[in-house]
Design a protein around this motif. Structure first.
Motif, mmCIF file in Angstrom:
data_model
loop_
_atom_site.group_PDB
_atom_site.id
_atom_site.type_symbol
_atom_site.label_atom_id
_atom_site.label_comp_id
_atom_site.label_asym_id
_atom_site.label_seq_id
_atom_site.Cartn_x
_atom_site.Cartn_y
_atom_site.Cartn_z
ATOM 1 N N ALA A 13 0.878 -1.147 0.038
ATOM 2 C CA ALA A 13 -0.149 0.039 -0.105
ATOM 3 C C ALA A 13 0.903 1.306 0.060
ATOM 4 C CB ALA A 13 -0.956 -0.004 1.288
ATOM 5 N N ILE A 14 0.258 2.345 -0.290
ATOM 6 C CA ILE A 14 0.988 3.631 -0.499
ATOM 7 C C ILE A 14 0.312 4.702 0.325
ATOM 8 C CG2 ILE A 14 1.619 5.494 -1.961
ATOM 9 C CD1 ILE A 14 1.981 3.298 -3.954
ATOM 10 N N CYS A 15 0.861 5.345 1.435
ATOM 11 C CA CYS A 15 0.094 6.378 2.259
ATOM 12 C C CYS A 15 0.312 7.817 1.843
ATOM 13 C CB CYS A 15 0.030 6.076 3.803
ATOM 14 S SG CYS A 15 -0.315 7.029 4.765
ATOM 15 N N ILE A 16 -0.339 8.648 1.671
ATOM 16 C CA ILE A 16 -0.082 10.184 1.762
ATOM 17 C C ILE A 16 -0.333 10.744 3.255
ATOM 18 C CG2 ILE A 16 -0.117 12.350 0.463
ATOM 19 C CD1 ILE A 16 0.717 9.924 -1.293
ATOM 20 N N LEU A 17 0.816 11.334 4.013
ATOM 21 C CA LEU A 17 0.363 12.069 5.181
ATOM 22 C C LEU A 17 1.111 13.390 5.264
ATOM 23 C CD1 LEU A 17 -0.177 10.631 8.041
ATOM 24 C CD2 LEU A 17 2.253 10.685 8.500
ATOM 25 N N GLU A 18 0.370 13.876 5.839
ATOM 26 C CA GLU A 18 0.593 15.545 5.823
ATOM 27 C C GLU A 18 0.112 16.139 7.224
ATOM 28 O OE1 GLU A 18 0.460 19.703 3.393
ATOM 29 O OE2 GLU A 18 -0.875 18.103 2.704
ATOM 30 N N ASN A 19 1.093 16.571 8.024
ATOM 31 C CA ASN A 19 0.740 17.129 9.304
ATOM 32 C C ASN A 19 0.285 16.205 10.092
ATOM 33 O OD1 ASN A 19 1.824 19.604 8.629
ATOM 34 N ND2 ASN A 19 -0.193 20.310 7.661
ATOM 35 N N LYS A 20 0.672 14.846 9.990
ATOM 36 C CA LYS A 20 0.075 13.685 10.862
ATOM 37 C C LYS A 20 -1.072 13.253 10.148
ATOM 38 C CE LYS A 20 2.759 14.518 15.053
ATOM 39 N NZ LYS A 20 2.844 14.437 16.563
ATOM 40 N N LYS A 21 -1.601 13.675 9.341
ATOM 41 C CA LYS A 21 -3.077 13.478 8.956
ATOM 42 C C LYS A 21 -2.939 12.639 7.698
ATOM 43 C CE LYS A 21 -7.570 15.750 7.745
ATOM 44 N NZ LYS A 21 -8.018 15.708 6.733
ATOM 45 N N VAL A 22 -3.817 11.595 7.605
ATOM 46 C CA VAL A 22 -3.787 10.801 6.592
ATOM 47 C C VAL A 22 -4.570 11.283 5.244
ATOM 48 C CG1 VAL A 22 -4.722 8.264 5.483
ATOM 49 C CG2 VAL A 22 -3.609 8.667 7.921
ATOM 50 N N ILE A 23 -4.074 11.821 4.258
ATOM 51 C CA ILE A 23 -4.674 12.551 3.149
ATOM 52 C C ILE A 23 -5.223 11.574 2.236
ATOM 53 C CG2 ILE A 23 -4.287 14.148 1.335
ATOM 54 C CD1 ILE A 23 -3.944 15.164 3.998
ATOM 55 N N GLU A 24 -4.584 10.321 2.152
ATOM 56 C CA GLU A 24 -4.982 9.604 1.046
ATOM 57 C C GLU A 24 -4.354 8.162 1.334
ATOM 58 O OE1 GLU A 24 -7.692 7.988 -0.962
ATOM 59 O OE2 GLU A 24 -7.486 9.905 -1.845
ATOM 60 N N ILE A 25 -4.968 6.991 0.912
ATOM 61 C CA ILE A 25 -4.395 5.819 1.164
ATOM 62 C C ILE A 25 -4.838 4.710 0.085
ATOM 63 C CG2 ILE A 25 -6.345 4.895 2.513
ATOM 64 C CD1 ILE A 25 -2.704 3.864 3.154
ATOM 65 N N TYR A 26 -3.724 4.198 -0.807
ATOM 66 C CA TYR A 26 -4.018 3.297 -1.918
ATOM 67 C C TYR A 26 -3.536 1.772 -1.832
ATOM 68 C CZ TYR A 26 -3.650 8.185 -4.007
ATOM 69 O OH TYR A 26 -3.573 9.437 -4.292
ATOM 70 N N ASP A 27 -4.116 0.846 -2.202
ATOM 71 C CA ASP A 27 -3.494 -0.342 -2.262
ATOM 72 C C ASP A 27 -2.359 -0.190 -3.584
ATOM 73 O OD1 ASP A 27 -5.106 -2.130 -0.610
ATOM 74 O OD2 ASP A 27 -6.841 -1.913 -1.927
ATOM 75 N N LEU A 149 1.461 3.668 9.102
ATOM 76 C CA LEU A 149 2.493 3.613 10.279
ATOM 77 C C LEU A 149 3.772 3.907 9.955
ATOM 78 C CD1 LEU A 149 0.910 0.884 12.517
ATOM 79 C CD2 LEU A 149 0.610 3.263 12.749
ATOM 80 N N ILE A 150 4.196 3.389 8.674
ATOM 81 C CA ILE A 150 5.554 3.804 8.133
ATOM 82 C C ILE A 150 5.839 5.312 8.085
ATOM 83 C CG2 ILE A 150 7.068 3.308 6.093
ATOM 84 C CD1 ILE A 150 5.846 0.606 6.089
ATOM 85 N N ALA A 151 4.731 5.872 7.340
ATOM 86 C CA ALA A 151 4.782 7.405 7.088
ATOM 87 C C ALA A 151 4.809 7.945 8.451
ATOM 88 C CB ALA A 151 3.759 7.679 6.276
ATOM 89 N N ARG A 152 3.850 7.579 9.397
ATOM 90 C CA ARG A 152 3.917 8.233 10.863
ATOM 91 C C ARG A 152 4.888 8.098 11.616
ATOM 92 N NH1 ARG A 152 -0.333 10.321 14.536
ATOM 93 N NH2 ARG A 152 1.038 11.080 16.155
ATOM 94 N N TYR A 153 5.869 7.070 11.749
ATOM 95 C CA TYR A 153 7.002 6.758 12.147
ATOM 96 C C TYR A 153 7.947 7.827 11.795
ATOM 97 C CZ TYR A 153 11.585 4.732 13.401
ATOM 98 O OH TYR A 153 12.850 4.674 13.921
ATOM 99 N N PHE A 154 8.117 7.975 10.372
ATOM 100 C CA PHE A 154 9.184 9.134 9.946
ATOM 101 C C PHE A 154 8.763 10.514 10.522
ATOM 102 C CE2 PHE A 154 10.812 12.395 6.985
ATOM 103 C CZ PHE A 154 11.936 12.023 6.802
ATOM 104 N N ASN A 155 7.323 10.858 10.294
ATOM 105 C CA ASN A 155 6.939 11.953 11.111
ATOM 106 C C ASN A 155 7.183 12.224 12.352
ATOM 107 O OD1 ASN A 155 4.627 14.325 10.124
ATOM 108 N ND2 ASN A 155 4.648 13.931 12.108
#
Length: 159
Positions: A13-27, A149-155
């Motif tokens: 999957a691919i997640c788009i995160l901005e300011n700790k907010k999930v903007i979009e999520i894709y398979d 969670l991978i994106a959030r970990y970096f954030n």
């Protein structure tokens, strides 16, 4: 900053995160390849997903789970996994995007998910982001949760 979290692989999957907010999520987009109708990652569609977030006048970085071969996994499945991992790296290189790698043990430890079942990441994301629980309603959505969670970990850590 826009953080693109990637759980690599055919069922990733691919997640788009901005300011700790999930903007979009894709398979992870896939396509059929060859006479045996095997699935493979669709690099063109992944490129389109990433490019969609480049023109927002914000810094964009990509964080990918860095995994290794697992005991008991077949040669063909490992080759396919490595191929999809390489597609992600190639896309980031072609688009001149910074790419960071995080080992599963690191991000899972950060979220207290060590020695838990695969579905625990989905439960964790639903606790943190109840507003997107409808996007994680299936067991197979654990890969989407991992990407988040991978994106959030970096954030949280900035590696």
């Amino acid at each position: 900053m826009i953080i693109i979290g990637v759980d690599p692989g055919i069922t990733g999957a691919i997640c788009i995160l901005e300011n700790k907010k999930v903007i979009e999520i894709y398979d992870t987009p896939t396509m059929i390849d060859g006479k045996k109708n095997k699935k493979q990652v669709n690099g063109a569609q992944i490129t389109n997903i990433i490019k969609e977030w480049l023109n927002k006048d914000k810094e964009v970085i990509v964080v990918v789970e860095h995994v290794n071969a697992m005991p008991g996994q077949g040669v063909t499945s490992m080759f396919n996994f490595g191929q999809s991992f390489g597609v992600i790296k190639g896309i980031c290189s072609a688009l001149s995007l910074p790419i960071y790698f995080v080992r599963p043990m690191k991000w899972k430890k950060h979220f207290n998910l060590i020695k838990t079942n695969k579905d625990a990441s989905r439960t964790k994301v639903i606790e943190v982001y109840p507003e997107i629980s409808n996007k994680l309603s299936r067991k197979k959505d654990a890969n989407k949760a991992d990407a988040i969670l991978i994106a959030r970990y970096f954030n949280d850590t900035q590696l």
